[in-house]
Write an enzyme that holds these catalytic residues in place. Structure first.
Site, short mmCIF file in Angstrom:
data_model
loop_
_atom_site.label_atom_id
_atom_site.label_comp_id
_atom_site.label_asym_id
_atom_site.label_seq_id
_atom_site.Cartn_x
_atom_site.Cartn_y
_atom_site.Cartn_z
N HIS A 61 0.82 -1.22 0.00
CA HIS A 61 0.00 0.00 0.00
C HIS A 61 0.86 1.27 0.00
CE1 HIS A 61 -3.51 -2.37 0.12
NE2 HIS A 61 -3.57 -2.60 1.41
N HIS B 47 -10.41 1.60 0.59
CA HIS B 47 -10.26 0.38 1.38
C HIS B 47 -11.47 0.15 2.29
CE1 HIS B 47 -8.14 -2.78 3.59
NE2 HIS B 47 -7.13 -2.68 2.74
N TYR C 214 -14.58 -1.61 4.08
CA TYR C 214 -15.13 -2.92 4.44
C TYR C 214 -16.64 -2.78 4.52
CZ TYR C 214 -10.35 -3.67 6.22
OH TYR C 214 -8.99 -3.76 6.35
N GLU D 258 -11.79 -3.97 -3.33
CA GLU D 258 -10.88 -2.88 -3.68
C GLU D 258 -10.59 -2.91 -5.18
OE1 GLU D 258 -7.44 -3.18 -0.99
OE2 GLU D 258 -8.72 -4.51 0.17
#
Length: 377
Positions: free
Chosen positions: A125, A200, A202, A341
């Site tokens: 990342h 990112h 969730y 993603e």
């Protein structure tokens, strides 16, 4: 008449929005004294989207179930301090390069760039400090079809050891007439570099704080996956998903496959795989549909990106390592959510057969991903 966003000091001081359907309020202060604000958008149907300036992080997407009951489907954290402590990168923008780069280096135009390695000798990342740890500059907007904000970050030459001064604009756009979030990325550089941006987030369509994803069904229009080595860095091979646990083309339960286990899922079992879409690179097309059979909430995802990192929250540990307690007061456990993603493939700078992630001066990087929320009957 076109709706414009006017800066009204009186309304802002009262915690009201600068535009119709936009509310702005204080969210906290960083150690250097910089103020962080929270923006809440409300469309004509009642869907709300909220995000904060720190990390350009989405903190809520409140959508209706089949009975009209609304819940937040983004796994969030309770406050700014929790976002600063967390290593999970909750719904923040990831850059300069989302995913892994093997050997913490790449070569572009004959020049080798050495990046910041982690303990395993790879870059993940982009390396520290991540874009999720930055305070982004924000401009709110409203027009006849949408409301939202444009976030801007300037990443200087040498930031995270990447060459080139990169200027990134990320637009969060909520449509007025339907429950759809559009994330629009744009970037320019003053020197040859590589770029791979994503959000990112969730999700749990049963609602943040719900246990597990047992009631979710996933349909993903991906026909290949990136084969990886022991460090989960792509080898360069793109293998067919046919006959494997990674084949979601007909729709299936990820939870059932996790319980059954498979060598491709590791031990303990978990999805954390790069899936390659069966569509032309750069074309905006629907690539996935996820449905929670209990609530009826359905999320349809379209993107211009060629692949997705599909992840099932394998590292959530109930708060044992880092901050993982949601705003609902329940610590997130393994498989309590999933990430989708959309991005280019990991290690693309070292894999000439993968779609390129190189960006040159005079070019403009553009990418769009949309999340449309509906209900199944």
């Amino acid at each position: 008449m076109t709706r414009t966003c006017l800066l009204l000091a009186l309304l802002a001081a009262a915690g009201q929005g600068r535009c119709t359907g936009i509310a702005v309020q204080p969210y906290g202060t960083l150690a250097n004294g910089a103020a962080v604000e929270k923006v809440t958008l409300t469309n004509d149907r009642g869907m709300q989207l909220a995000y904060i300036d720190y990390g350009a992080t989405i903190v809520a997407a409140t959508v209706a179930d089949r009975h009209g009951r609304r819940r937040n489907v983004i796994l969030d954290l309770p406050d700014l301090a929790a976002y600063q402590r967390s290593t999970r990168k909750h719904a923040a923008i990831i850059g300069r390069y989302a995913g892994r780069i093997g050997g913490a280096r790449y070569t572009l135009d004959g020049k080798t760039v050495r990046l910041q390695p982690n303990a395993r000798g790879i870059t993940v990342h982009g390396g520290p400090p991540g874009y999720e740890q930055r305070l982004w500059r924000r401009r709110d907007f409203a027009d006849s079809a949408s409301i939202g904000s444009v976030y801007t970050l300037v990443s200087p030459d040498g930031d995270q050891a990447f060459p080139g001064r990169l200027t990134v604009n990320v637009t969060y756009r909520l449509l007025r007439a339907r429950d759809e979030l559009r994330i629009e990325y744009e970037a320019v550089t003053d020197a040859p570099t590589v770029i791979n941006l994503t959000n990112h987030a969730y999700f749990n369509l049963a609602g943040a704080g719900s246990a597990g994803i047992d009631t979710h069904r996933f349909q993903i229009a991906a026909d290949r996956h990136a084969v990886t080595d022991a460090k989960r860095v792509p080898t360069g091979e793109l293998a067919s998903v046919a006959g494997t646990v990674l084949d979601f083309r007909q729709g299936a339960s990820a939870a059932a496959r996790l319980r059954a286990g498979d060598a491709l899922l590791g031990e303990p079992a978990g999805f954390d795989h790069s899936l390659v879409f069966a569509k032309p690179v750069g074309r905006l097309a629907m690539v996935a549909a996820v449905e929670d059979t209990a609530s009826g909430r359905r999320m349809e995802i379209s993107t211009t990106e060629p692949s997705v990192q599909f992840y099932t929250g394998n590292a959530f540990d109930g708060g044992e390592r880092g901050s993982a307690e949601g705003s609902m007061g329940r610590a997130y456990q393994r498989y309590d959510g999933f990430a989708f993603e959309t991005q280019h493939l990991p290690d693309s700078p070292n894999q000439p057969a993968f779609p390129t992630t190189a960006l040159y001066p005079g070019e403009v990087f553009r990418s769009v991903t949309t999340f449309r929320f509906t209900t199944a009957r």
